[in-house]
Design a protein around this motif. Sequence first.
Motif, PDB file in Angstrom:
ATOM      1  N   ARG A 407      -1.150   1.510  23.566  1.00 51.01           N
ATOM      2  CA  ARG A 407      -1.003   0.781  22.300  1.00 51.01           C
ATOM      3  C   ARG A 407       0.421   0.946  21.792  1.00 51.01           C
ATOM      4  O   ARG A 407       0.820   2.038  21.426  1.00 51.01           O
ATOM      5  N   SER A 408       1.144  -0.161  21.801  1.00 51.45           N
ATOM      6  CA  SER A 408       2.521  -0.090  21.336  1.00 51.45           C
ATOM      7  C   SER A 408       2.923  -1.445  20.769  1.00 51.45           C
ATOM      8  O   SER A 408       2.880  -2.460  21.474  1.00 51.45           O
ATOM      9  N   SER A 409       3.299  -1.433  19.516  1.00 51.09           N
ATOM     10  CA  SER A 409       3.695  -2.676  18.866  1.00 51.09           C
ATOM     11  C   SER A 409       4.948  -3.255  19.528  1.00 51.09           C
ATOM     12  O   SER A 409       5.020  -4.445  19.840  1.00 51.09           O
ATOM     13  N   LEU A 410       5.924  -2.380  19.768  1.00 52.50           N
ATOM     14  CA  LEU A 410       7.190  -2.851  20.341  1.00 52.50           C
ATOM     15  C   LEU A 410       6.982  -3.410  21.748  1.00 52.50           C
ATOM     16  O   LEU A 410       7.455  -4.513  22.086  1.00 52.50           O
ATOM     17  N   ALA A 411       6.258  -2.648  22.570  1.00 46.57           N
ATOM     18  CA  ALA A 411       6.030  -3.096  23.949  1.00 46.57           C
ATOM     19  C   ALA A 411       5.247  -4.407  23.964  1.00 46.57           C
ATOM     20  O   ALA A 411       5.551  -5.322  24.736  1.00 46.57           O
ATOM     21  N   ALA A 412       4.228  -4.510  23.082  1.00 46.01           N
ATOM     22  CA  ALA A 412       3.425  -5.736  23.040  1.00 46.01           C
ATOM     23  C   ALA A 412       4.274  -6.931  22.610  1.00 46.01           C
ATOM     24  O   ALA A 412       4.172  -8.025  23.182  1.00 46.01           O
ATOM     25  N   TRP A 413       5.127  -6.703  21.625  1.00 41.71           N
ATOM     26  CA  TRP A 413       5.989  -7.807  21.150  1.00 41.71           C
ATOM     27  C   TRP A 413       6.944  -8.267  22.242  1.00 41.71           C
ATOM     28  O   TRP A 413       7.090  -9.465  22.502  1.00 41.71           O
ATOM     29  N   LEU A 414       7.614  -7.290  22.869  1.00 43.89           N
ATOM     30  CA  LEU A 414       8.584  -7.656  23.911  1.00 43.89           C
ATOM     31  C   LEU A 414       7.868  -8.349  25.083  1.00 43.89           C
ATOM     32  O   LEU A 414       8.386  -9.304  25.672  1.00 43.89           O
ATOM     33  N   SER A 415       6.683  -7.856  25.390  1.00 38.69           N
ATOM     34  CA  SER A 415       5.926  -8.436  26.495  1.00 38.69           C
ATOM     35  C   SER A 415       5.503  -9.878  26.169  1.00 38.69           C
ATOM     36  O   SER A 415       5.703 -10.795  26.974  1.00 38.69           O
ATOM     37  N   CYS A 416       4.924 -10.071  24.994  1.00 41.93           N
ATOM     38  CA  CYS A 416       4.438 -11.412  24.614  1.00 41.93           C
ATOM     39  C   CYS A 416       5.616 -12.384  24.469  1.00 41.93           C
ATOM     40  O   CYS A 416       5.560 -13.511  24.971  1.00 41.93           O
ATOM     41  N   ALA A 417       6.674 -11.935  23.777  1.00 45.23           N
ATOM     42  CA  ALA A 417       7.820 -12.829  23.559  1.00 45.23           C
ATOM     43  C   ALA A 417       8.511 -13.135  24.883  1.00 45.23           C
ATOM     44  O   ALA A 417       8.890 -14.287  25.152  1.00 45.23           O
ATOM     45  N   GLY A 418       8.652 -12.119  25.738  1.00 47.37           N
ATOM     46  CA  GLY A 418       9.295 -12.321  27.041  1.00 47.37           C
ATOM     47  C   GLY A 418       8.500 -13.293  27.906  1.00 47.37           C
ATOM     48  O   GLY A 418       9.056 -14.222  28.505  1.00 47.37           O
ATOM     49  N   GLY A 419       7.192 -13.081  27.976  1.00 46.36           N
ATOM     50  CA  GLY A 419       6.336 -13.955  28.794  1.00 46.36           C
ATOM     51  C   GLY A 419       6.349 -15.384  28.289  1.00 46.36           C
ATOM     52  O   GLY A 419       6.498 -16.334  29.063  1.00 46.36           O
ATOM     53  N   PHE A 420       6.237 -15.529  26.976  1.00 44.56           N
ATOM     54  CA  PHE A 420       6.204 -16.880  26.379  1.00 44.56           C
ATOM     55  C   PHE A 420       7.527 -17.608  26.616  1.00 44.56           C
ATOM     56  O   PHE A 420       7.548 -18.745  27.108  1.00 44.56           O
ATOM     57  N   THR A 421       8.628 -16.932  26.285  1.00 47.77           N
ATOM     58  CA  THR A 421       9.943 -17.585  26.379  1.00 47.77           C
ATOM     59  C   THR A 421      10.279 -17.950  27.826  1.00 47.77           C
ATOM     60  O   THR A 421      10.702 -19.079  28.107  1.00 47.77           O
ATOM     61  N   ALA A 422      10.059 -17.001  28.737  1.00 49.36           N
ATOM     62  CA  ALA A 422      10.434 -17.258  30.132  1.00 49.36           C
ATOM     63  C   ALA A 422       9.588 -18.380  30.731  1.00 49.36           C
ATOM     64  O   ALA A 422      10.109 -19.271  31.409  1.00 49.36           O
ATOM     65  N   CYS A 423       8.291 -18.347  30.461  1.00 50.30           N
ATOM     66  CA  CYS A 423       7.404 -19.365  31.036  1.00 50.30           C
ATOM     67  C   CYS A 423       7.745 -20.754  30.487  1.00 50.30           C
ATOM     68  O   CYS A 423       7.862 -21.729  31.238  1.00 50.30           O
ATOM     69  N   LEU A 424       7.936 -20.814  29.165  1.00 47.65           N
ATOM     70  CA  LEU A 424       8.254 -22.116  28.548  1.00 47.65           C
ATOM     71  C   LEU A 424       9.617 -22.623  29.037  1.00 47.65           C
ATOM     72  O   LEU A 424       9.769 -23.804  29.377  1.00 47.65           O
ATOM     73  N   ALA A 425      10.610 -21.711  29.086  1.00 47.87           N
ATOM     74  CA  ALA A 425      11.953 -22.117  29.531  1.00 47.87           C
ATOM     75  C   ALA A 425      11.909 -22.620  30.968  1.00 47.87           C
ATOM     76  O   ALA A 425      12.540 -23.624  31.308  1.00 47.87           O
ATOM     77  N   TRP A 426      11.131 -21.939  31.809  1.00 42.42           N
ATOM     78  CA  TRP A 426      11.041 -22.346  33.218  1.00 42.42           C
ATOM     79  C   TRP A 426      10.446 -23.751  33.337  1.00 42.42           C
ATOM     80  O   TRP A 426      10.896 -24.578  34.123  1.00 42.42           O
ATOM     81  N   TYR A 427       9.416 -24.002  32.525  1.00 44.38           N
ATOM     82  CA  TYR A 427       8.802 -25.348  32.515  1.00 44.38           C
ATOM     83  C   TYR A 427       9.820 -26.390  32.061  1.00 44.38           C
ATOM     84  O   TYR A 427       9.983 -27.435  32.684  1.00 44.38           O
ATOM     85  N   LEU A 428      10.502 -26.090  30.950  1.00 45.07           N
ATOM     86  CA  LEU A 428      11.414 -27.085  30.376  1.00 45.07           C
ATOM     87  C   LEU A 428      12.587 -27.365  31.315  1.00 45.07           C
ATOM     88  O   LEU A 428      12.945 -28.530  31.537  1.00 45.07           O
ATOM     89  N   LEU A 429      13.145 -26.311  31.891  1.00 45.03           N
ATOM     90  CA  LEU A 429      14.336 -26.507  32.727  1.00 45.03           C
ATOM     91  C   LEU A 429      14.009 -27.184  34.060  1.00 45.03           C
ATOM     92  O   LEU A 429      14.901 -27.722  34.716  1.00 45.03           O
ATOM     93  N   SER A 430      12.735 -27.134  34.454  1.00 46.80           N
ATOM     94  CA  SER A 430      12.390 -27.836  35.694  1.00 46.80           C
ATOM     95  C   SER A 430      11.783 -29.218  35.400  1.00 46.80           C
ATOM     96  O   SER A 430      11.365 -29.923  36.311  1.00 46.80           O
ATOM     97  N   HIS A 431      11.765 -29.591  34.113  1.00 45.11           N
ATOM     98  CA  HIS A 431      11.199 -30.888  33.706  1.00 45.11           C
ATOM     99  C   HIS A 431      12.304 -31.934  33.684  1.00 45.11           C
ATOM    100  O   HIS A 431      13.357 -31.725  33.081  1.00 45.11           O
ATOM    101  N   GLU A 432      12.046 -33.062  34.352  1.00 49.21           N
ATOM    102  CA  GLU A 432      13.106 -34.080  34.468  1.00 49.21           C
ATOM    103  C   GLU A 432      13.481 -34.689  33.115  1.00 49.21           C
ATOM    104  O   GLU A 432      14.657 -34.931  32.836  1.00 49.21           O
TER     105      GLU A 432
END
Lengths: 502, 48
Positions: A407-432
Amino acid sequence: MQTLMNVLIWAGYIALFVYLARKGEGHDAMHTGKINFAVQALAYVATYISAVALVGFGGLSYAYGLQMLLVAAGNVWLGTWIVYRFLAWPTRLCQRNLNARTPSQLLARGHRSPALGKFLALLFAVFLGVYASAVIKGAALLLAQILPLPVWLLIWLVALLVAFAVYVGGLRGVLYTEAMQGFIMLVGICMLVMAVFKQVGGPVAGMAALQELPPTALANEGFLALSAGQQGWFIISLVIVTSIAVWAQPQMIQRHFALTSARQVDSITPLAMLVLTVLVGGAYFVAALARLILPESVPPDDVMPMLVRQLLPEVGLQIFVLAIVSASLSTATAIYHIAVSAIAEDLPGRKASRPAWLAGIIFCVLLSGGCAQIKGQLIALLCTTSWSIVGATVLVAYVALVRFGKRSSLAAWLSCAGGFTACLAWYLLSHEGFSAFVYSLASPEASVSSVTPVLTVLLGENAARIPPFFVGFGCSLAGWFAGWACDATGRKHSNFWPTSQI
Amino acid sequence: MNAEPLSFLAVLQQADAAVQLAVASLLFSLLFSLWGLLRLKLRKGKGC
């Protein structure tokens, strides 16, 4: 006579749907009360398997052959057995100990961060609300083939039917209607499997005939082999995204809230696995065999409907359409419940009142019904990315909490924000479309005829082939470990309480 | 002339390892789940 029969089938379906939805009347919208294991098993499978899985992936099986059975096997073992063996009961214990009513609350209270709960609630409301539009539209398009009503009207009717189940039944009613829909899906697929086996002379003869077919561009090693290169990689990524990202989908997490004991898990697991094996294994197997029955070059989404029209009698056709509509409705009710609870309870931060619940439902109906009426690139992107983005955002923080008691607020935040940002960015940058927008910002005068995705330009063609979920998951994991290393207080206050109580 | 009946294992041997794994794991999951349900039935029968 036939019309009367069809009307009776549909009237019976709607009557049973309403009856089961009303089983939740008088219960809290977030509480299930005691629910039989069979209902839970069928509800889990029905939530998991949408029409996309049956019709869309059925079409892929026609194109790729029996290698699609890897997806079915992954869904059964990774997506069901592992979930019930390692995650379901710890999730229920965490939820009970933390007194969480929704998946957002589970993560927020588990990681001691109310703001994380709000962030996740917003994510679920937007992504799942819009994703519901694709599910509802799928059901409406199918209904339009047998009902003389325009699609726009059917979209609103389906949205209202789903809203009715969520409003009247709450979580308990939703589980009962899903169980009924899971059963109908099972009947529909069994009928189709038997009809196809009869047509091709049985499963063994069908496999032997498939083996004789020459390879194609997609099934480049034949129809009984994993394709080489990009095509094979696509199948493997499909296995992982559909079987592992499912662990952290909030609508699936919420199914574990109905568990009453660890022993109930032992009952649910075999039944859910059996139903899922027959459903997806059967559907993908016969869709691959459809290559022996249907003409070549059928559009993927038309494979299952054509197969049904060709092989089943009128009553069978109606039951199969019911099965596919059920697949859509069951997924839609689960998604609606999560989106509505996010809007009515998680975002305001207090227990949802009846008017707030109704307001949340109206918002969801308008959002999903409205999005289903328009063809927008953003909506299409949200629909196709929802599953991966939600999975990549939540998976690490969820598993760390319920399975390992971290249980860690910091780890959970970094994990959720990192996963969300990277996944969304990957989708957007590979979208024509998005890439064209980026290029137009960089040089407004230049006219671009064929657009190379930004990701390909930056990292090369091979990098662009990596599924966004993988990238999001990797970043989420890195974010978790970085946060965990920095959060001494979180480490000190973490313990293994969920598993110690099993 | 009657064709020789096809053996499931003979046909499966013509598939590659990935498809063999998928088919085997689906068949195993059928057996595993049926066994699980049977065990449940027996346990209930004994009144445990």
